[in-house]
Write an enzyme that holds these catalytic residues in place. Structure first.
Site, PDB file in Angstrom:
ATOM      1  N   HIS A   1       0.835  -1.199   0.000  1.00  0.00           N
ATOM      2  CA  HIS A   1       0.000   0.000   0.000  1.00  0.00           C
ATOM      3  C   HIS A   1       0.875   1.256   0.000  1.00  0.00           C
ATOM      4  O   HIS A   1       0.675   2.169  -0.807  1.00  0.00           O
ATOM      5  CB  HIS A   1      -0.923  -0.020   1.221  1.00  0.00           C
ATOM      6  CG  HIS A   1      -1.740   1.219   1.393  1.00  0.00           C
ATOM      7  ND1 HIS A   1      -3.074   1.255   1.125  1.00  0.00           N
ATOM      8  CD2 HIS A   1      -1.407   2.471   1.803  1.00  0.00           C
ATOM      9  CE1 HIS A   1      -3.524   2.479   1.354  1.00  0.00           C
ATOM     10  NE2 HIS A   1      -2.525   3.228   1.784  1.00  0.00           N
ATOM     11  N   GLU A   2       1.840   1.300   0.896  1.00  0.00           N
ATOM     12  CA  GLU A   2       2.705   2.474   0.983  1.00  0.00           C
ATOM     13  C   GLU A   2       3.592   2.605  -0.252  1.00  0.00           C
ATOM     14  O   GLU A   2       3.876   3.714  -0.708  1.00  0.00           O
ATOM     15  CB  GLU A   2       3.547   2.431   2.256  1.00  0.00           C
ATOM     16  CG  GLU A   2       2.735   2.475   3.533  1.00  0.00           C
ATOM     17  CD  GLU A   2       1.747   3.624   3.597  1.00  0.00           C
ATOM     18  OE1 GLU A   2       2.077   4.745   3.145  1.00  0.00           O
ATOM     19  OE2 GLU A   2       0.629   3.408   4.103  1.00  0.00           O
TER      20      GLU A   2
ATOM     21  N   HIS B   1       1.817   4.534  -2.988  1.00  0.00           N
ATOM     22  CA  HIS B   1       1.988   5.985  -2.836  1.00  0.00           C
ATOM     23  C   HIS B   1       3.359   6.416  -3.373  1.00  0.00           C
ATOM     24  O   HIS B   1       3.478   7.380  -4.132  1.00  0.00           O
ATOM     25  CB  HIS B   1       1.900   6.408  -1.370  1.00  0.00           C
ATOM     26  CG  HIS B   1       0.554   6.264  -0.760  1.00  0.00           C
ATOM     27  ND1 HIS B   1      -0.545   6.970  -1.175  1.00  0.00           N
ATOM     28  CD2 HIS B   1       0.127   5.497   0.279  1.00  0.00           C
ATOM     29  CE1 HIS B   1      -1.580   6.655  -0.416  1.00  0.00           C
ATOM     30  NE2 HIS B   1      -1.202   5.752   0.467  1.00  0.00           N
TER      31      HIS B   1
END
Length: 149
Positions: free
Chosen positions: A71-72, A75
């Site tokens: 998820h990170e 980004h």
């Protein structure tokens, strides 16, 4: 709470997930951040570093934590390629689905209740971790006096 791995191991996991799922290297730093409470991790656009909540690894295990890393990394890689890196952006949602990352961080176990206060008038209960000055605070529902149970 079980122990977590070292920052070197965390860095290796992030680099491995980046190459495996995004086919791009992660060339910045990954850190543990014990101050994070409900979020699984955080991306910093200014430094491109990632912070991770060690409680997520301790309570939910490695597989769930690797999905938080992905998820990170969504980004991270979208920001560096000028894509939509916010949660609301279509680019982010599509990439997150492609790499099988978590959309939301799983909840952590509730924190321990040390004190329970009860209104003397309406009997509303107030569980708290810290002591409350009953001379200063009143019931939020009826304004009655609070008493420690």
């Amino acid at each position: 709470m079980p122990s977590v791995c070292s920052e070197e191991t965390l860095q290796k996991w992030v680099e491995d997930q980046s190459l495996r799922y995004f086919h791009r290297p992660f060339v910045h730093r990954a850190h543990w951040n014990w101050r994070l409470r409900t979020t699984g991790g955080r991306y910093y656009p200014k430094t491109h570093d990632l912070d991770f909540n060690p409680k997520m690894l301790a309570y939910h295990g490695k597989e769930t934590f690797l999905a938080i890393i992905r998820h990170e990394l969504c980004h991270y890689h979208l920001y560096l390629t000028n894509g939509g890196y916010h949660h609301r952006d279509r680019d982010f949602k599509q990439l997150l689905q492609q790499v099988n990352g978590l959309r939301y961080a799983p909840p952590l176990p509730a924190q321990q209740v040390k004190y329970t206060y009860q209104c003397r008038h309406c009997h509303q209960m107030y569980p708290r971790q810290r002591r409350v000055n009953t001379a200063r605070y009143r019931c939020g529902r009826c304004g009655g006096e609070l008493a420690l149970r």
